[in-house]
Design a protein around this motif. Structure first.
Motif, short mmCIF file in Angstrom:
data_model
loop_
_atom_site.label_atom_id
_atom_site.label_comp_id
_atom_site.label_asym_id
_atom_site.label_seq_id
_atom_site.Cartn_x
_atom_site.Cartn_y
_atom_site.Cartn_z
N TRP A 1 62.79 120.05 55.31
CA TRP A 1 63.54 119.93 56.57
C TRP A 1 64.16 121.25 56.98
N TYR A 2 64.50 122.10 56.01
CA TYR A 2 65.12 123.38 56.32
C TYR A 2 64.08 124.51 56.40
N SER A 3 62.82 124.20 56.18
CA SER A 3 61.76 125.22 56.21
C SER A 3 60.53 124.65 56.90
N ARG A 4 60.72 124.29 58.14
CA ARG A 4 59.65 123.65 58.91
C ARG A 4 58.61 124.67 59.38
N GLN B 1 51.00 110.98 53.83
CA GLN B 1 52.43 110.71 53.60
C GLN B 1 52.78 109.36 54.19
N TRP B 2 53.25 108.45 53.33
CA TRP B 2 53.66 107.14 53.83
C TRP B 2 55.15 107.10 54.14
N SER B 3 55.95 107.96 53.51
CA SER B 3 57.39 107.95 53.75
C SER B 3 57.69 108.62 55.08
N ALA B 4 58.76 108.16 55.74
CA ALA B 4 59.09 108.65 57.07
C ALA B 4 59.81 109.99 57.05
N ASP B 5 60.47 110.33 55.95
CA ASP B 5 61.26 111.55 55.90
C ASP B 5 60.39 112.77 56.17
N TYR B 6 60.85 113.62 57.10
CA TYR B 6 60.15 114.86 57.45
C TYR B 6 58.69 114.56 57.82
N GLY B 7 58.50 113.46 58.56
CA GLY B 7 57.14 113.01 58.86
C GLY B 7 56.51 113.68 60.07
N GLU B 8 57.29 114.45 60.85
CA GLU B 8 56.70 115.18 61.97
C GLU B 8 55.77 116.27 61.43
N LYS B 9 54.88 116.75 62.27
CA LYS B 9 53.94 117.77 61.82
C LYS B 9 54.65 118.99 61.26
N GLY C 1 56.51 111.09 49.46
CA GLY C 1 55.74 109.91 49.09
C GLY C 1 54.39 109.98 49.76
N CYS C 2 53.39 110.43 49.02
CA CYS C 2 52.06 110.62 49.61
C CYS C 2 51.21 109.35 49.54
N PHE C 3 51.38 108.59 48.45
CA PHE C 3 50.61 107.36 48.26
C PHE C 3 51.55 106.25 47.84
N LEU C 4 51.28 105.04 48.30
CA LEU C 4 52.07 103.89 47.87
C LEU C 4 51.84 103.57 46.40
N ASP C 5 50.65 103.87 45.93
CA ASP C 5 50.34 103.69 44.51
C ASP C 5 51.10 104.74 43.71
N ARG C 6 52.06 104.31 42.89
CA ARG C 6 52.93 105.26 42.20
C ARG C 6 52.15 106.20 41.29
N ARG C 7 51.19 105.68 40.56
CA ARG C 7 50.45 106.52 39.63
C ARG C 7 49.62 107.57 40.38
N LYS C 8 49.02 107.15 41.48
CA LYS C 8 48.24 108.10 42.28
C LYS C 8 49.15 109.17 42.86
N ASN C 9 50.31 108.75 43.32
CA ASN C 9 51.28 109.71 43.86
C ASN C 9 51.71 110.71 42.79
N GLN C 10 51.93 110.20 41.59
CA GLN C 10 52.38 111.07 40.50
C GLN C 10 51.29 112.06 40.10
N LYS C 11 50.06 111.61 40.09
CA LYS C 11 48.96 112.52 39.76
C LYS C 11 48.91 113.70 40.73
N LEU C 12 49.14 113.41 42.02
CA LEU C 12 49.11 114.48 43.01
C LEU C 12 50.26 115.46 42.78
N LYS C 13 51.43 114.94 42.42
CA LYS C 13 52.57 115.82 42.18
C LYS C 13 52.33 116.70 40.95
N LEU C 14 51.75 116.14 39.93
CA LEU C 14 51.41 116.95 38.75
C LEU C 14 50.40 118.02 39.11
N HIS C 15 49.42 117.64 39.90
CA HIS C 15 48.38 118.58 40.31
C HIS C 15 48.98 119.72 41.13
N ALA C 16 49.94 119.40 42.00
CA ALA C 16 50.58 120.44 42.82
C ALA C 16 51.28 121.47 41.94
N CYS C 17 52.03 121.00 40.94
CA CYS C 17 52.72 121.93 40.05
C CYS C 17 51.73 122.82 39.30
#
Length: 765
Positions: A257-260, A276-284, A326-342
């Motif tokens: 939000w502070y680095s758009r 991204q399924w979550s609404a936070d910072y959902g604008e382009k 929150g990229c995926f509603l599936d928690r495990r899938k979401n977590q895999k993406l976060k691990l991959h990003a790091c």
């Protein structure tokens, strides 16, 4: 005349000698002379630098004057050593690296002159003479990293670093060095980084050509031009680098939000986004580019390289990964993406800078399980990666670093998050910190202690507690530390203030950030701020909200007597001629009153529900509403006494740095008034909190009078009245709401006594 002997008249030697000379002058009235050569008549000499950087020192060692210093090259060690020869008195100040020389300078004045350094100024005693003999003091830090963050919210100047000009930053950086910190991070937006990284496509915007979200912290319209912000960042980091302070380079998926992302970049590049399924910072502008596509990762690192090229240095890096996404509603899938990003960010950094540490920020771990954190740790390289854990003070007793498999195994830091943006009162989860810090202190894999809140300068006790422990870890017991804190900060009033701080400590402990997966007990800093934007606290009384309020009021009720006594004792303190005492009196008072009103409002919701069930009469409820309303009004009168809490005065301060965007007044209002950032702001009390309370009280009285026993839920009519209050605030110039600080000061002691009396009434219930 005292001589300051430096090997060269530039760089850290000039900086250190000037700092020494300025403090010496303030204490003694004498003006030491900086020199590179000594004459036979020079009888008192301060020698700057070790034998590694000062040939004069090497010469004296070879002559047999002494054998050398107890410092390690390249470290933050320093040594103060007094010697005499042939009628000449020497004080050698040596450090393992440039910033350590400054530590030695400031430490000398602490030890020899009793100078004390605080964020809001120094206590400097006056002396006719100051000796330089009899010193042999060598000190080393316990922690490799001793760091602090400055965050991107805006509102009151004291608490939000985006408001500070270069003079403010010079004072702040000097304070960091006086407290022997070695790293700081600007988390105050990206300034003109896109313009620097992509000059061919991203232009400097005009004031009216910026995407903004009105009446929110997300309204990022600038008060000064982006060119000014870029120049300020450059000056800040140059000043810090000249003093050898570290500043990490942000990297990877940094959109937030502070680095758009600017519209020019979005239009020209059209980056692909992560789902991204979550609404936070959902604008382009707020969405994260899909780093799995090579050009997007390269563009993120073009931003980092631009910062290195124009502002920084590639010695240390930092990433938040996919925090709060929150990229995926599936928690495990979401977590895999976060691990991959790091993993991808780590690989990108260390392919170019293999020896630079990468700091993995822990904020996202508030939503991770212990098993998920351990999975990430197992994939990281302990040789060049550090877990930058700034939630070590979490209220969560289960999900924290003690269960992440890092103790004794992986480099990490002990970090204090302390407060969200709105929580500017005195607070701290000291019980948990004391227990966990003891484990970290004994663990050689704990490499640092850091302070990472969303505001600045809010809590004088916590700032001193953090900086003292960041150096040697010897002050973990908060009750013992309070005595030392009061001795240093208050001098003649230390006994009276120690009594007050001791009295307040249980109430201080009741204020801490409470994200907790074991139970829902997160509470706002002051319930009176929530009526308009957060009905779940006081309007919509569900079983969940009532349980939260029962927990809160039960925790606070047993300490109400302490709030009463604190307010009465503060009324007797002689604060009028002491700026430290004055500021702390107001801070302690608003903390005590905030805890009392939280109790009263939380308890009142339980009474409202009891009335609905036929167990409480309306007369008691109306009486409590009167008492709460009176206390809130007194709280506003107390805030009126100090300019720290005026939005109008903070706005006026911005004009000292140049022309202010004429649209920024409403931006500043929105940055302060939104649901997330409402805090102890005088103008908000007058224009929002007090009228909102009256509207809420009227709604309750109407329901009581009608005998309507349906569940408590915010009505449309109450919502309409609250919206009218909000609109009126934005239509009213801040100047029309500004405090009369002179009146506030005159009435402060009387108002403290009135607040004590009101608080005592709650004990009767």
């Amino acid at each position: 005349m005292l001589k300051l002997l430096i090997p060269e008249n530039s760089g850290i030697f000039q900086i250190a000698a000037d700092a020494f000379a300025e403090l010496w002058r303030k204490i003694t009235g004498e003006f030491p002379e900086r020199t590179q050569y000594l004459s036979p008549e020079d009888s008192r000499v301060i020698v700057f630098g070790s034998d590694a950087v000062n040939p004069f020192v090497h010469e004296k060692i070879m002559e047999g004057l002494f054998d050398g210093f107890r410092i390690r090259c390249g470290s933050d060690d320093y040594h103060l050593l007094s010697l005499e020869r042939d009628g000449r008195e020497y004080l050698f100040l040596a450090g393992g690296r440039p910033r350590a020389l400054l530590y030695a300078v400031y430490r000398f004045f602490e030890v020899r002159a009793g100078v004390r350094y605080f964020w809001d100024g120094d206590r400097i005693p006056m002396r006719n003479h100051l000796g330089i003999g009899g010193l042999n003091l060598a000190e080393s830090p316990r922690f490799q990293y001793r760091a602090i963050r400055y965050f991107a919210h805006r509102g009151l100047k004291r608490f939000q670093a985006e408001h500070w000009d270069f003079d403010d930053w010079r004072k702040e950086i000097d304070w960091l060095l006086k407290k022997r910190l070695n790293l700081f991070m600007l988390r105050i937006g990206q300034d003109d980084l896109f313009q620097k990284a992509f000059p061919e496509i991203v232009k400097y915007p005009s004031a009216d050509n910026v995407e903004f979200h009105p009446r929110s912290y997300d309204d990022r319209r600038q008060f000064h031009s982006l060119e000014y912000r870029g120049e300020l960042r450059k000056n800040i980091l140059e000043y810090a680098r000249a003093r050898d302070l570290m500043h990490p380079e942000d990297c990877g998926t940094m959109t937030h939000w502070y680095s758009r992302t600017p519209p020019d970049f979005l239009e020209a590049v059209q980056p692909e986004f992560l789902p991204q399924w979550s609404a936070d910072y959902g604008e382009k502008s707020g969405r994260v580019w899909d780093f799995r596509i090579r050009r997007n990762m390269e563009n993120y690192f073009r931003l980092t390289e631009a910062h290195i090229r124009h502002y920084g240095s590639p010695e240390i890096f930092h990433t938040i990964g996919l925090a709060e996404r929150g990229c995926f509603l599936d928690r495990r899938k979401n977590q895999k993406l976060k691990l991959h990003a790091c993993e991808c960010i780590e690989r990108e950094v260390h392919s170019k800078y293999p020896n630079a540490p990468l700091l993995i920020a822990s904020w996202d771990f508030v939503a991770w399980t212990n098993e998920e954190v351990r999975e990430l740790i197992a994939r990281l390289n302990p040789e060049n990666t550090v877990l930058w854990d700034y939630i070590s003070d979490t209220y969560d007793k289960v999900c924290n670093f003690t269960n992440w498999n890092v103790i004794g195994k992986f480099p990490y830091v002990f970090g204090i998050f302390h407060a969200f943006a709105a929580s500017t009162e005195i607070r701290g989860n000291y019980g948990a910190m004391e227990q966990r810090f003891e484990k970290a202190l004994e663990d050689p894999m704990c490499k640092g202690m850091i302070f990472w809140p969303e505001n600045s300068h809010a809590d004088p006790l916590m700032l001193e507690y953090f900086t003292a422990n960041a150096w040697d870890g010897a002050h973990g017991n908060i009750r013992e530390f309070i005595g030392e804190f009061c001795r240093r900060r208050y001098s003649r009033q230390r006994k009276a203030m120690k009594r007050i701080w001791d009295e307040m400590l249980p109430l201080i402990r009741c204020g801490c950030w409470r994200w907790n997966r074991q139970r829902d007990c997160e509470v706002y800093p002051d319930y009176a701020f929530t009526i308009a934007h957060a009905p779940k606290y006081l309007c919509d009384l569900t079983p969940e909200s009532l349980e939260r309020n029962r927990f809160l009021s039960g925790e606070l009720k047993k300490h109400l007597r302490r709030a009463v006594d604190t307010l009465n004792h503060l009324a007797e303190i002689g604060w009028k001629k002491d700026e430290f005492l004055f500021r702390d009196t107001v801070d302690l008072a608003r903390t005590a009153i905030g805890r009392a009103t939280n109790y009263a409002l939380g308890d009142l919701t339980l009474r409202l529900e009891a009335w609905r069930l036929g167990n409480v009469g309306k007369k008691f409820i109306l009486k409590q509403l009167d008492a709460i309303g009176k206390l809130l009004s007194i709280e506003a009168d107390i805030l009126e006494s100090h300019g720290d809490f005026s939005l109008h005065l903070s706005f006026r301060e911005l004009e000292k740095s140049g022309p202010v965007n004429p649209e920024f007044e409403n931006t500043l209002k929105g940055n302060a008034e939104n649901f997330y950032c409402r805090s102890w702001v005088y103008e908000l009390f007058r224009a929002c909190y007090l009228p909102e309370f009256e509207a809420w009280r009227g709604w309750i009285a109407e329901k009581l009078e009608s005998g309507d026993k349906t569940p408590w839920q915010k009505s449309d009519s109450l919502g309409a009245k609250l919206k009218e209050i909000e609109d009126r605030f934005y239509e009213t110039p801040l100047q029309d709401l500004a405090p009369d600080t002179e009146k506030g000061v005159q009435n402060l002691s009387a108002n403290l006594r009135l607040a004590a009396g009101c608080t005592a009434r709650f004990m009767e219930g």
